[in-house]
Write an enzyme that holds these catalytic residues in place. Structure first.
Site, PDB file in Angstrom:
ATOM      1  N   GLY A 154       0.832  -1.213   0.000  1.00 17.88           N
ATOM      2  CA  GLY A 154       0.000   0.000   0.000  1.00 17.88           C
ATOM      3  C   GLY A 154       0.860   1.253   0.000  1.00 17.88           C
ATOM      4  NE  ARG A 214      -5.633   9.091   3.665  1.00 20.99           N
ATOM      5  CZ  ARG A 214      -6.692   8.882   2.899  1.00 20.99           C
ATOM      6  NH1 ARG A 214      -6.961   9.702   1.909  1.00 20.99           N
ATOM      7  NH2 ARG A 214      -7.495   7.862   3.103  1.00 20.99           N
ATOM      8  CD  GLU A 216      -1.185   1.314  -3.449  1.00 24.07           C
ATOM      9  OE1 GLU A 216      -2.201   0.651  -3.714  1.00 24.07           O
ATOM     10  OE2 GLU A 216      -1.125   2.062  -2.464  1.00 24.07           O
ATOM     11  N   GLY A 272      -0.940  -1.781  10.876  1.00 25.03           N
ATOM     12  CA  GLY A 272      -1.732  -0.754  11.560  1.00 25.03           C
ATOM     13  C   GLY A 272      -3.114  -0.600  10.967  1.00 25.03           C
ATOM     14  CB  THR A 287      -8.238   0.694  11.942  1.00 23.50           C
ATOM     15  OG1 THR A 287      -8.586   1.653  10.931  1.00 23.50           O
ATOM     16  CG2 THR A 287      -6.980   1.148  12.668  1.00 23.50           C
ATOM     17  CG  HIS A 325      -9.665  10.151  12.532  1.00 24.70           C
ATOM     18  ND1 HIS A 325     -10.164   9.750  13.754  1.00 24.70           N
ATOM     19  CD2 HIS A 325      -8.368   9.760  12.506  1.00 24.70           C
ATOM     20  CE1 HIS A 325      -9.211   9.133  14.432  1.00 24.70           C
ATOM     21  NE2 HIS A 325      -8.102   9.121  13.702  1.00 24.70           N
ATOM     22  CE  LYS A 380     -10.471   6.209  11.442  1.00 23.72           C
ATOM     23  NZ  LYS A 380      -9.580   5.191  10.874  1.00 23.72           N
ATOM     24  N   GLY A 413      -9.869   3.010  15.167  1.00 21.82           N
ATOM     25  CA  GLY A 413      -9.197   1.921  15.881  1.00 21.82           C
ATOM     26  C   GLY A 413      -8.569   2.426  17.166  1.00 21.82           C
TER      27      GLY A 413
HETATM   28  P1  NAD Z   1      -5.144   5.015   2.170  1.00 23.97           P
HETATM   29  O1  NAD Z   1      -6.440   4.597   1.550  1.00 23.97           O
HETATM   30  O2  NAD Z   1      -4.564   6.340   1.821  1.00 23.97           O
HETATM   31  O3  NAD Z   1      -4.007   3.905   1.864  1.00 23.97           O
HETATM   32  C1  NAD Z   1      -4.238   2.519   1.801  1.00 23.97           C
HETATM   33  C2  NAD Z   1      -3.495   2.024   0.573  1.00 23.97           C
HETATM   34  O4  NAD Z   1      -3.523   0.601   0.555  1.00 23.97           O
HETATM   35  C3  NAD Z   1      -4.150   2.516  -0.736  1.00 23.97           C
HETATM   36  O5  NAD Z   1      -3.190   3.173  -1.534  1.00 23.97           O
HETATM   37  C4  NAD Z   1      -4.651   1.223  -1.374  1.00 23.97           C
HETATM   38  O6  NAD Z   1      -4.597   1.259  -2.797  1.00 23.97           O
HETATM   39  C5  NAD Z   1      -3.654   0.218  -0.793  1.00 23.97           C
HETATM   40  N1  NAD Z   1      -4.106  -1.164  -0.906  1.00 23.97           N
HETATM   41  C6  NAD Z   1      -5.362  -1.656  -0.712  1.00 23.97           C
HETATM   42  N2  NAD Z   1      -5.369  -2.981  -0.985  1.00 23.97           N
HETATM   43  C7  NAD Z   1      -4.095  -3.327  -1.313  1.00 23.97           C
HETATM   44  C8  NAD Z   1      -3.464  -4.542  -1.686  1.00 23.97           C
HETATM   45  N3  NAD Z   1      -4.162  -5.688  -1.765  1.00 23.97           N
HETATM   46  N4  NAD Z   1      -2.137  -4.532  -1.953  1.00 23.97           N
HETATM   47  C9  NAD Z   1      -1.410  -3.401  -1.876  1.00 23.97           C
HETATM   48  N5  NAD Z   1      -1.975  -2.195  -1.560  1.00 23.97           N
HETATM   49  C10 NAD Z   1      -3.288  -2.173  -1.277  1.00 23.97           C
HETATM   50  O7  NAD Z   1      -5.375   4.889   3.740  1.00 23.97           O
HETATM   51  P2  NAD Z   1      -4.424   5.397   4.919  1.00 23.97           P
HETATM   52  O8  NAD Z   1      -4.952   6.677   5.467  1.00 23.97           O
HETATM   53  O9  NAD Z   1      -3.000   5.294   4.503  1.00 23.97           O
HETATM   54  O10 NAD Z   1      -4.764   4.286   6.030  1.00 23.97           O
HETATM   55  C11 NAD Z   1      -4.553   2.908   5.769  1.00 23.97           C
HETATM   56  C12 NAD Z   1      -4.992   2.109   7.002  1.00 23.97           C
HETATM   57  O11 NAD Z   1      -4.120   2.390   8.097  1.00 23.97           O
HETATM   58  C13 NAD Z   1      -6.401   2.423   7.506  1.00 23.97           C
HETATM   59  O12 NAD Z   1      -6.989   1.233   8.011  1.00 23.97           O
HETATM   60  C14 NAD Z   1      -6.166   3.423   8.626  1.00 23.97           C
HETATM   61  O13 NAD Z   1      -7.197   3.473   9.565  1.00 23.97           O
HETATM   62  C15 NAD Z   1      -4.901   2.847   9.208  1.00 23.97           C
HETATM   63  N6  NAD Z   1      -4.079   3.782   9.984  1.00 23.97           N
HETATM   64  C16 NAD Z   1      -3.518   3.282  11.115  1.00 23.97           C
HETATM   65  C17 NAD Z   1      -2.673   4.070  11.863  1.00 23.97           C
HETATM   66  C18 NAD Z   1      -2.003   3.467  13.077  1.00 23.97           C
HETATM   67  O14 NAD Z   1      -1.161   4.132  13.713  1.00 23.97           O
HETATM   68  N7  NAD Z   1      -2.315   2.197  13.407  1.00 23.97           N
HETATM   69  C19 NAD Z   1      -2.382   5.388  11.477  1.00 23.97           C
HETATM   70  C20 NAD Z   1      -2.973   5.869  10.304  1.00 23.97           C
HETATM   71  C21 NAD Z   1      -3.819   5.038   9.548  1.00 23.97           C
END
Ligand code: NAD
Length: 270
Positions: free
Chosen positions: A10, A14, A36, A100, A102, A157, A161, A167
């Site tokens: 991924g 972000r 990705e 990470g 959620t 958020h 989201k 989470g």
């Molecule tokens: P985002 O949508 O910007 O990024 C997720 C990425 O994963 C996307 O680019 C998507 O294309 C990619 N993806 C989806 N399926 C995939 C696959 N099979 N193979 C490869 N890539 C794939 O979202 P984000 O804001 O980056 O958040 C991602 C996750 O992380 C969410 O669940 C969010 O809640 C979580 N998060 C956790 C924390 C933490 O500290 N635990 C902090 C921020 C975000």
């Protein structure tokens, strides 16, 4: 010691972009592969360039199996289904996993738990040092204050989201429940709307706000007769999660199989 080879799944998301920058700024590790979703618009691009850095010579691909084979540790902040698949790959390739993601359902969590029987997995709803400290403080506070104090968890958020409560909010709720010695599922009050009846004594309530580009704000309120204690955390940028995840990967590299939390990584459980 050789540098830890890190894979980022991924990588154009972000968090993926923040993770790329965090690995580059950290010592003792380097990015060896990045993926990705198949068909993603950035496929074939250099991930350094995507993250606003100099080119790193690592090209965004879609072969997760090859990424797990090449990496010592994988950073996964994607989607619940993707995380379940990545957990199976961590298991079959014996690769450390830091996740990470959620919004997981039971089946997704079961895949992570299964991987953790064979490899070191670090899972946290929030990888920032400050939030993990807040969780420890919430648990301690809930242990001291009795049910005369109503516990409410409020989070805000950005408008992209997709899951609620966050989470992290659930993690803070679990910390409060643990402090009180109760099961969160049995006492949580979520999504209040309409004629809900009075608040149940001992309930732990959740409220979610969404808007703009807010990275993440959480407050746990202990609302008692004539006084209120609040424990708050406000995230200023995603780099706090990304740096924590890189720290977790470096920490987990020589650990035996098991499911670890950020509290383990930070030594709060020692
Ligand atoms: P985002 O949508 O910007 O990024 C997720 C990425 O994963 C996307 O680019 C998507 O294309 C990619 N993806 C989806 N399926 C995939 C696959 N099979 N193979 C490869 N890539 C794939 O979202 P984000 O804001 O980056 O958040 C991602 C996750 O992380 C969410 O669940 C969010 O809640 C979580 N998060 C956790 C924390 C933490 O500290 N635990 C902090 C921020 C975000």
């Amino acid at each position: 010691m050789a540098e830890l080879g890190i894979g980022i799944v991924g990588a154009a998301g972000r968090m993926g972009l923040a993770l790329t920058r965090a690995v580059v700024e950290a010592d003792a590790c380097r990015i060896v592969a990045a993926t990705e979703m198949p068909g993603h618009g950035s496929m074939g691009a250099d991930i350094g360039t995507l993250a606003g850095l100099d080119a790193l010579g690592v090209i965004l691909g879609d072969d997760a199996g090859a990424l797990f084979a090449a990496a010592d540790a994988v950073l996964d902040f994607t989607s619940p289904d993707a995380t379940a698949n990545h957990s199976a790959l961590a298991l079959s390739s014996a690769t450390v996993l830091v996740t990470g993601t959620t919004g997981l359902e039971k089946a997704h969590q079961a895949a992570i738990d299964q991987a953790a029987q064979s490899v070191a997995v670090v899972q946290a709803p929030n990888f920032s040092v400050g939030v993990n400290l807040a969780m420890a403080l919430v648990e301690q506070t809930a242990r001291v204050l009795d049910e005369d104090f109503d516990i409410e968890v409020v989070e805000m958020h950005h408008h992209h989201k997709v899951d609620a409560p966050s989470g992290t909010a659930l993690g803070l709720g679990r910390a409060a429940a643990k402090g009180r010695g109760v099961d969160l599922d049995a006492v949580s009050e979520r999504g209040r709307d309409g004629i809900t009846g009075a608040r149940a004594r001992g309930a732990i309530g959740f409220a979610s706000l969404r808007g703009g580009d807010v990275v993440g704000e959480h407050t746990v309120m202990f609302v008692g007769p004539a006084e209120r204690l609040e424990i708050s955390h406000k995230a200023g940028g995603r780099e706090i999660f990304a740096r924590g995840a890189v720290k977790a990967a470096l920490w987990a590299a020589d650990k035996p199989a098991g499911l670890y939390s950020m509290a383990d990584v930070l030594g709060f459980n020692d």
